[in-house]
Scaffold this motif. Structure first.
Motif, short mmCIF file in Angstrom:
data_model
loop_
_atom_site.label_atom_id
_atom_site.label_comp_id
_atom_site.label_asym_id
_atom_site.label_seq_id
_atom_site.Cartn_x
_atom_site.Cartn_y
_atom_site.Cartn_z
N VAL A 1 4.02 -12.37 73.92
CA VAL A 1 3.80 -11.24 74.84
C VAL A 1 3.21 -10.10 74.03
O VAL A 1 3.61 -9.85 72.89
N ALA A 2 2.24 -9.37 74.62
CA ALA A 2 1.67 -8.20 73.96
C ALA A 2 1.40 -7.12 75.00
O ALA A 2 0.84 -7.41 76.07
N PRO A 3 1.76 -5.85 74.72
CA PRO A 3 1.45 -4.77 75.67
C PRO A 3 0.04 -4.24 75.47
O PRO A 3 -0.46 -4.15 74.34
N TYR B 1 0.11 -8.82 78.44
CA TYR B 1 -0.50 -10.14 78.30
C TYR B 1 0.60 -11.13 77.93
O TYR B 1 1.44 -10.85 77.07
N LEU B 2 0.59 -12.30 78.57
CA LEU B 2 1.58 -13.32 78.29
C LEU B 2 0.88 -14.67 78.14
O LEU B 2 0.04 -15.05 78.97
N TYR B 3 1.25 -15.39 77.09
CA TYR B 3 0.74 -16.75 76.91
C TYR B 3 1.83 -17.73 77.29
O TYR B 3 2.94 -17.70 76.74
N GLU C 1 1.11 -18.59 68.99
CA GLU C 1 2.43 -18.16 68.54
C GLU C 1 2.64 -16.65 68.69
O GLU C 1 3.78 -16.20 68.79
N ALA C 2 1.57 -15.86 68.66
CA ALA C 2 1.72 -14.40 68.69
C ALA C 2 0.47 -13.77 69.29
O ALA C 2 -0.64 -14.29 69.16
N LEU C 3 0.67 -12.61 69.97
CA LEU C 3 -0.42 -11.84 70.57
C LEU C 3 -0.37 -10.40 70.07
O LEU C 3 0.70 -9.88 69.75
N TYR C 4 -1.54 -9.77 70.03
CA TYR C 4 -1.61 -8.35 69.66
C TYR C 4 -2.84 -7.75 70.35
O TYR C 4 -3.95 -8.30 70.25
N PHE C 5 -2.64 -6.63 71.06
CA PHE C 5 -3.77 -5.94 71.68
C PHE C 5 -4.16 -4.75 70.82
O PHE C 5 -3.34 -3.85 70.58
N LEU D 1 2.99 -10.41 65.36
CA LEU D 1 1.66 -10.12 64.83
C LEU D 1 1.46 -8.62 64.77
O LEU D 1 1.72 -7.91 65.74
N ARG D 2 1.01 -8.12 63.61
CA ARG D 2 0.78 -6.70 63.40
C ARG D 2 -0.62 -6.48 62.85
O ARG D 2 -1.28 -7.41 62.39
#
Length: 455
Positions: A332-334, A342-344, A374-378, A429-430
């Motif tokens: 999940v990423a805002p 956003y959701l995978y 595995e990870a999201l980042y906006f 994720l950063r």
């Protein structure tokens, strides 16, 4: 005829010389192996491991390892290329350096047989060095000893025969018979030491030498180590390993999760969160937390939940019936400026959803990715959605996706395939100005350990 007879005699003589040379080489190798085997089996050490008596506990394991710890690195990958612990130098006559591996690179490239050579560079230092070598497989320890370096003693713990090359003459060597050992740990982290193996080995070494361990270095496949691990001046680390590249530290991300993890034995659990509306107690299977527009969302057991401030409970967030259900969300990423999430969802080949919080509107942006995210980042500055994809137990590539369609615009393989453990770790994720990082939360690093994603 006489000429041919002379040629035959010469060939027979050469063949006989080759046979004798081969026999001598076999005898020499057999003699070396017999000597190593004799040292392994016939050693008179009276010290034994107390196997099974110091089973893992926070008091016995972690607190004692953390005391006076100056520096550490973890096995952030399952192949464990290097982990270390360095303690404040004790007031003792000698330094006790512990090196532990499971195996070594093969002697020849492509050689699949057990056995290999590990290089150990011993530098000059103010105190004599006692080296403790722990290994599980047959191998050779090859020493380069600088002028001025003093090796007081070498202690070998292994269930297999090993060879020691390059040591100064008359160096004292003590083998710990395999009948008196119960474990041969190659890393210090608890996930690799569920029964307190490293502490057990350290206790054995203290009984033998009367000294505290000065430093630990470990690897699954050992290649090269140096003693001392770091150059010290007045007990302060002054220079790091020459083989370790200096990497920038990540800056704090504005969208990073505010979740604080706590340790419970070998697990990490979410802490409480205090908000103006009250205190939130997170359920055990919480994976990540995101706040947007004053709402608190959690990813729990691969499903999205939101905090109800009235009932003080988490409620599952459902997609409309016209859309596929969210049954296995992994990331999940805002998107703060758009007030969206956003959701995978890892079903049906992989699906990317977007949830508009102001409109309470759901959209299925794309599907059929055929790999695991595995990870999201906006990235609010660049206006791009990024993802880290995995293959097996490794993070393998960094993806850039269009924020409107979630179509992949760029795939970049990672130079350093990063291994991770879904059973024991959480991650995030950063990004700083130039680099992407994965922050791993583990029982030994509940505050998080950052790994640079090299692309």
């Amino acid at each position: 005829m006489r000429f041919l007879e002379a040629i035959n005699r010469m060939l027979v003589g050469m063949l006989l010389c080759l046979v004798l040379l081969q026999a001598g080489l076999v005898f020499f190798m057999k003699n070396m192996e017999d000597q190593a085997q004799f040292r392994l089996v016939q050693n008179t050490s009276t010290v034994e491991s107390e196997c099974g008596k110091n089973i893992f506990s926070e008091e016995v394991y972690w607190d004692l390892l953390a005391q006076n710890n100056l520096s550490s690195s973890t096995c952030a990958t399952s192949d464990c290329e290097f982990s270390h612990l360095l303690w404040q130098r004790a007031e003792q006559s000698s330094d006790l350096q512990l090196i532990a591996v499971q195996s070594a690179p093969p002697f020849r490239w492509g050689d699949m047989e057990q056995g290999g050579s590990i290089r150990v560079h011993v530098k000059a230092s103010p105190k004599p060095q006692i080296l403790a070598l722990v290994s599980r497989n047959r191998l050779e320890w090859n020493f380069q000893v600088d002028e001025g370096a003093v090796i007081e003693k070498v202690i070998v713990a292994t269930p297999q025969i090993v060879w020691l090359q390059g040591l100064p003459p008359k160096t004292a060597i003590e083998y710990l018979p395999k009948e008196k050992m119960c474990s041969y740990p190659y890393a210090w982290e608890e996930v690799f030491n569920p029964d307190n193996e490293l502490r057990t080995v350290m206790n054995v070494l203290k009984k033998i030498t009367g000294l505290q361990v000065t430093s630990f270095q470990g690897a699954l496949v050992g290649k090269e180590f140096r003693i001392p691990l770091f150059d010290m001046e007045h007990g302060v680390v002054t220079r790091s390993l020459a083989s370790t590249d200096e990497k920038p530290l990540p800056e704090k991300s504005a969208t990073q999760s505010m979740l604080v993890w706590k340790r419970e034995e070998q697990r990490i659990l979410p802490e409480k969160l205090k908000l103006p509306t009250g205190e939130i107690l997170f359920p055990e299977k919480t994976q990540a937390v995101t706040q947007l527009l004053g709402e608190t969302f959690i990813l729990r057991d691969h499903q999205l939940w939101t905090w109800n401030t009235t009932t003080k409970t988490f409620e599952k967030v459902q997609t409309p019936k016209i859309l596929p259900p969210l049954q296995y969300v992994t990331a999940v990423a805002p998107h703060e400026s758009a007030k969206a999430l956003y959701l995978y969802n890892d079903e049906r080949g992989g699906e990317m959803f977007r949830y508009d919080l102001e409109k309470k509107e759901w959209r299925l942006l794309s599907s059929g990715y055929n790999f695991y995210i595995e990870a999201l980042y906006f990235d609010e500055t660049a206006g791009k959605l990024h993802a880290v994809a995995s293959q097996g137990a490794y993070l393998t590539q960094l993806l850039t996706l269009d924020p409107l369609s979630a179509k992949i615009s760029q795939k970049v393989p990672l130079k350093n395939k990063v291994a991770f453990d879904r059973r024991h770790w959480k991650w995030q994720l950063r990004k700083d100005k130039e680099h992407f990082w994965m922050r791993f939360f583990q029982p030994v690093a509940v505050q998080g350990a950052d790994v640079l994603l090299e692309i």
